[in-house]
Design an enzyme around this catalytic site. Sequence first.
Site, mmCIF file in Angstrom:
data_model
loop_
_atom_site.group_PDB
_atom_site.id
_atom_site.type_symbol
_atom_site.label_atom_id
_atom_site.label_comp_id
_atom_site.label_asym_id
_atom_site.label_seq_id
_atom_site.Cartn_x
_atom_site.Cartn_y
_atom_site.Cartn_z
ATOM 1 N N SER A 1 38.567 38.412 39.643
ATOM 2 C CA SER A 1 39.329 38.882 40.807
ATOM 3 C C SER A 1 38.536 39.986 41.521
ATOM 4 C CB SER A 1 40.682 39.441 40.362
ATOM 5 O OG SER A 1 40.476 40.649 39.641
ATOM 6 N N ASP B 1 39.024 34.588 41.947
ATOM 7 C CA ASP B 1 40.493 34.527 41.937
ATOM 8 C C ASP B 1 41.037 35.421 43.054
ATOM 9 O OD1 ASP B 1 42.994 33.851 40.869
ATOM 10 O OD2 ASP B 1 43.031 35.616 39.564
ATOM 11 N N HIS B 2 41.897 34.866 43.891
ATOM 12 C CA HIS B 2 42.561 35.624 44.965
ATOM 13 C C HIS B 2 41.590 36.356 45.887
ATOM 14 C CE1 HIS B 2 46.638 34.883 43.590
ATOM 15 N NE2 HIS B 2 46.196 35.060 42.362
ATOM 16 N N GLY C 1 52.273 38.554 36.709
ATOM 17 C CA GLY C 1 52.677 39.711 35.919
ATOM 18 C C GLY C 1 53.623 39.410 34.770
ATOM 19 N N GLY D 1 50.259 32.451 38.024
ATOM 20 C CA GLY D 1 51.385 33.113 37.358
ATOM 21 C C GLY D 1 51.908 32.312 36.182
HETATM 22 P P1 13P Z 1 49.781 35.694 35.174
HETATM 23 O O1 13P Z 1 50.060 37.047 35.709
HETATM 24 O O2 13P Z 1 51.055 34.926 34.950
HETATM 25 O O3 13P Z 1 48.913 35.674 33.984
HETATM 26 O O4 13P Z 1 48.992 34.882 36.334
HETATM 27 C C1 13P Z 1 47.614 35.049 36.493
HETATM 28 C C2 13P Z 1 47.116 34.462 37.761
HETATM 29 O O5 13P Z 1 47.792 33.751 38.462
HETATM 30 C C3 13P Z 1 45.742 34.782 38.143
HETATM 31 O O6 13P Z 1 45.427 34.276 39.395
HETATM 32 O O1 G3H Z 2 46.680 37.090 39.890
HETATM 33 C C1 G3H Z 2 46.126 38.138 39.666
HETATM 34 C C2 G3H Z 2 45.312 38.282 38.430
HETATM 35 O O2 G3H Z 2 46.128 38.545 37.325
HETATM 36 C C3 G3H Z 2 44.237 39.306 38.628
HETATM 37 O O3 G3H Z 2 44.788 40.567 38.619
HETATM 38 O O4 G3H Z 2 43.902 41.673 40.653
HETATM 39 O O5 G3H Z 2 44.715 42.997 38.667
HETATM 40 O O6 G3H Z 2 42.567 41.712 38.548
HETATM 41 P P1 G3H Z 2 43.930 41.827 39.161
HETATM 42 ZN ZN ZN Z 3 47.109 34.283 40.717
#
Ligand code: 13P
Ligand code: G3H
Ligand code: ZN
Length: 321
Positions: free
Chosen positions: A50, A82-83, A185, A221
């Site tokens: 991320s 990620d994101h 979360g 999630g």
């Molecule tokens: P969780 O918070 O459910 O583990 O989801 C993680 C996630 O979607 C990372 O992109």
């Molecule tokens: O979806 C989010 C992931 O759990 C990554 O979380 O942005 O705190 O690294 P973070």
């Molecule tokens: Zn996510």
Amino acid sequence: MPLTHTRDLFAKALKGKYALDAFNVNNMELLQAIVEACEEEKAPVMLQISRGARQYANPVYLKKLIEAAISLSNIPIAVHLDHGDTFQLCKECIDEGFTSVMIDASHLPFEKNAELCAQVVEYAHKHNCVVEGELGHLVGAQFDEGEEGGAYSAEGHYTHPEQAVDFVKKSGVDSLAVAIGNSHGAYKFKGEQHLDLDRLKAIKAALLEAGLGDYPLVLHGASSVPADLVKEINQFGGGMGTDTAGVPESDIEVARRVGCTKVNVDTDLRLAMTAAIRKVFAENPKEFDPRKYLGPARARVKELVRHKVRDVLHCAGHAFD
Ligand code: 13P
Ligand code: G3H
Ligand code: ZN
């Protein structure tokens, strides 16, 4: 084995009808736990980074750590952003050799979201990278009640099947993260709740009917927030709320069968790590050697990852298909 392309992992997962395990990496212990577990279970794996992970650990450290993991293992490993929240961040990761990036513009109106995704797709595809987009809002199960049963509102938070088709066509994204009651979360639901799995089926069917084939969907999630880990954290001095609840493993199992090809897990790894560290400190307050608490933390994460890939996602045993 060199880095494996996300495209190849997706193709094999779709064919083998299992879900790819996408775990977030922030440090060496998490990475070792994930890769060692997947190696032992012969599971292909997607390592996700991320923006926060890049800020915490430094992109170069993460890149070198992943290179080390790849050189020490035989399983297929892909690296994913990620994101990603801007074109610039996606471009940086594409230029660094990530095999896929997520551009998460789901907070923007539909057209703006599709536009930004299309911009990333154009750059990514020119540079041998694939793109995940997101449509809908990951607000959890307490929202969009009353939308169940097929009466999908175009204005709701959850992903609308017809809009998903339109979005994939307009943006050109290679996979789509959906909102079906999932959220990030440890506090996803108040009490036991379920994902809107009928909606997931409807999205998958709409994409198929529109000629987009067995289109890969992504479940964010997806942590289950195991009650025993939360209990252990609290038993050893933690203060997690009693209203923690995650996605039941049985829902993930159905989601996998319906067509979620990539399943994201981060929170459960954090819980496992925290429980193990708290236990060491509670039982041995004099301990100050990081290896003595990070070691057990790594072992606990590894155990959890093994369970996920073997019993929930069913990607174990598919590394060499
Ligand atoms: P969780 O918070 O459910 O583990 O989801 C993680 C996630 O979607 C990372 O992109
Ligand atoms: O979806 C989010 C992931 O759990 C990554 O979380 O942005 O705190 O690294 P973070
Ligand atoms: Zn996510």
